[in-house]
Design a protein around this motif. Structure first.
Motif, PDB file in Angstrom:
ATOM      1  N   ILE A 244       7.935  -5.061  -7.521  1.00  0.00           N
ATOM      2  CA  ILE A 244       7.731  -3.899  -7.660  1.00  0.00           C
ATOM      3  C   ILE A 244       7.189  -2.986  -6.694  1.00  0.00           C
ATOM      4  N   TRP A 245       6.711  -3.543  -5.606  1.00  0.00           N
ATOM      5  CA  TRP A 245       6.327  -2.984  -4.474  1.00  0.00           C
ATOM      6  C   TRP A 245       7.463  -2.670  -3.693  1.00  0.00           C
TER       7      TRP A 245
ATOM      8  N   GLY B 219       0.167   6.279  -6.474  1.00  0.00           N
ATOM      9  CA  GLY B 219      -0.784   5.158  -6.935  1.00  0.00           C
ATOM     10  C   GLY B 219       0.036   4.301  -7.539  1.00  0.00           C
ATOM     11  N   PHE B 220      -0.269   3.021  -7.413  1.00  0.00           N
ATOM     12  CA  PHE B 220      -0.078   1.647  -8.018  1.00  0.00           C
ATOM     13  C   PHE B 220      -0.907   0.606  -8.180  1.00  0.00           C
TER      14      PHE B 220
ATOM     15  N   SER C  68       0.876  -1.143  -0.021  1.00  0.00           N
ATOM     16  CA  SER C  68       0.068   0.018   0.002  1.00  0.00           C
ATOM     17  C   SER C  68       0.856   1.324   0.146  1.00  0.00           C
ATOM     18  N   ILE C  69       0.305   2.352  -0.414  1.00  0.00           N
ATOM     19  CA  ILE C  69       1.117   3.438  -0.593  1.00  0.00           C
ATOM     20  C   ILE C  69       1.395   4.329   0.777  1.00  0.00           C
ATOM     21  N   LYS C  70       2.509   4.489   1.125  1.00  0.00           N
ATOM     22  CA  LYS C  70       2.650   5.368   2.442  1.00  0.00           C
ATOM     23  C   LYS C  70       3.310   6.752   1.943  1.00  0.00           C
ATOM     24  N   CYS C  71       2.482   7.766   2.251  1.00  0.00           N
ATOM     25  CA  CYS C  71       2.853   9.099   1.801  1.00  0.00           C
ATOM     26  C   CYS C  71       2.641  10.006   3.008  1.00  0.00           C
ATOM     27  N   THR C  72       3.338  11.078   3.090  1.00  0.00           N
ATOM     28  CA  THR C  72       3.033  11.890   4.126  1.00  0.00           C
ATOM     29  C   THR C  72       1.669  12.556   3.875  1.00  0.00           C
TER      30      THR C  72
ATOM     31  N   LEU D 124      -5.091   5.420  -4.809  1.00  0.00           N
ATOM     32  CA  LEU D 124      -4.782   6.672  -4.494  1.00  0.00           C
ATOM     33  C   LEU D 124      -5.238   7.030  -3.207  1.00  0.00           C
ATOM     34  N   PRO D 125      -4.457   7.897  -2.426  1.00  0.00           N
ATOM     35  CA  PRO D 125      -4.754   8.082  -0.890  1.00  0.00           C
ATOM     36  C   PRO D 125      -6.164   9.060  -1.213  1.00  0.00           C
TER      37      PRO D 125
END
Length: 241
Positions: free
Chosen positions: A227-228, A137-138, A93-97, A155-156
């Motif tokens: 890929i992740w 996003g992926f 999963s996407i980790k973003c600020t 996408l968050p």
């Protein structure tokens, strides 16, 4: 009956008992403290933490598993088991600020790959924040509407709510992305330059994504895990700058 002359290689205990034999009829022992099983004077080579750290770095470069074996000297069976376990544990999963709602801009694109053979196509759907260059996003799957929906759902929430999304003219985007925030543009505009550069980076750094390669993936789970693994590492590296 304890075998006092033997010492457990894990905990150092001398509370050792016989525990059957291995495939070549050599006596096997078990530690009563930590339950470690072992044979006396084993010829098995144990992989050091330093070697494992080197392998973790090599997995982020365009080098095949056969190449990693040549560099590190580990066995093919051990390396395959290590990679399988590592990719299975990768965060998917996407980790973003945390982002404030407001003006956000992302670029999206899809990239072809395959698993096993070129008839089994697997499309990478990617989105990148142009301000931070973080992958936000992926999704891996088919190229049609389902793939575009997978990217959108990855996408968050703040990006689904606020971001302006630049894509090429592939029709699947129009079926999923809101009209008010979706803009289809050509390469000549430069408005998809960041995502196109990311595609090039992925093909240069992940050997299984090269169009003509001997490093093709046989298992979909490992393809996805590789890929992740790169995405998480790349995002962490950018965030630390």
């Amino acid at each position: 009956m304890s075998i006092h002359k033997l010492i457990c290689p894990s905990c150092g205990s001398n509370h050792i008992v016989k525990n059957g034999t291995i495939h070549n009829k050599k006596q096997k022992y078990q530690c009563q403290n930590c339950q470690r099983q072992f044979v006396e004077n084993s010829q098995r080579d144990y992989i050091s933490n330093e070697t494992k750290e080197l392998i973790d770095k090599l997995l982020l470069e365009k080098i095949s598993l056969a190449g990693i074996i040549r560099v590190t000297g580990v066995s093919e069976k051990w390396l395959q088991n290590y990679v399988n376990k590592k990719y299975a544990q990768v965060l998917r999963s996407i980790k973003c600020t945390k982002k404030k709602t407001g003006k956000l801009t992302i670029q999206c694109d899809e990239m072809w790959s395959f698993v096993g053979n070129k008839n089994n196509k697997q499309w990478l759907w990617l989105a990148i924040d142009i301000e931070t260059c973080i992958i936000v996003g992926f999704y891996l799957g088919e190229r049609g509407e389902k793939g575009a929906l997978g990217l959108w759902n990855s996408l968050p929430g703040v990006y689904r709510q606020c971001a302006v999304c630049y894509t090429d003219f592939w029709s699947a985007y129009e079926l999923v992305f809101p009209d008010s925030r979706h803009k289809s543009v050509g390469k000549e505009t430069g408005l998809t330059a960041y995502i196109e550069r990311l595609n090039n980076t992925l093909r240069q750094r992940i050997s299984r994504l090269v169009r003509k390669t001997l490093s093709c993936t046989k298992k979909l789970e490992n393809h996805l895990g590789a890929i992740w693994y790169f995405i998480n590492h790349d995002n962490e590296a950018i965030a630390s700058l």
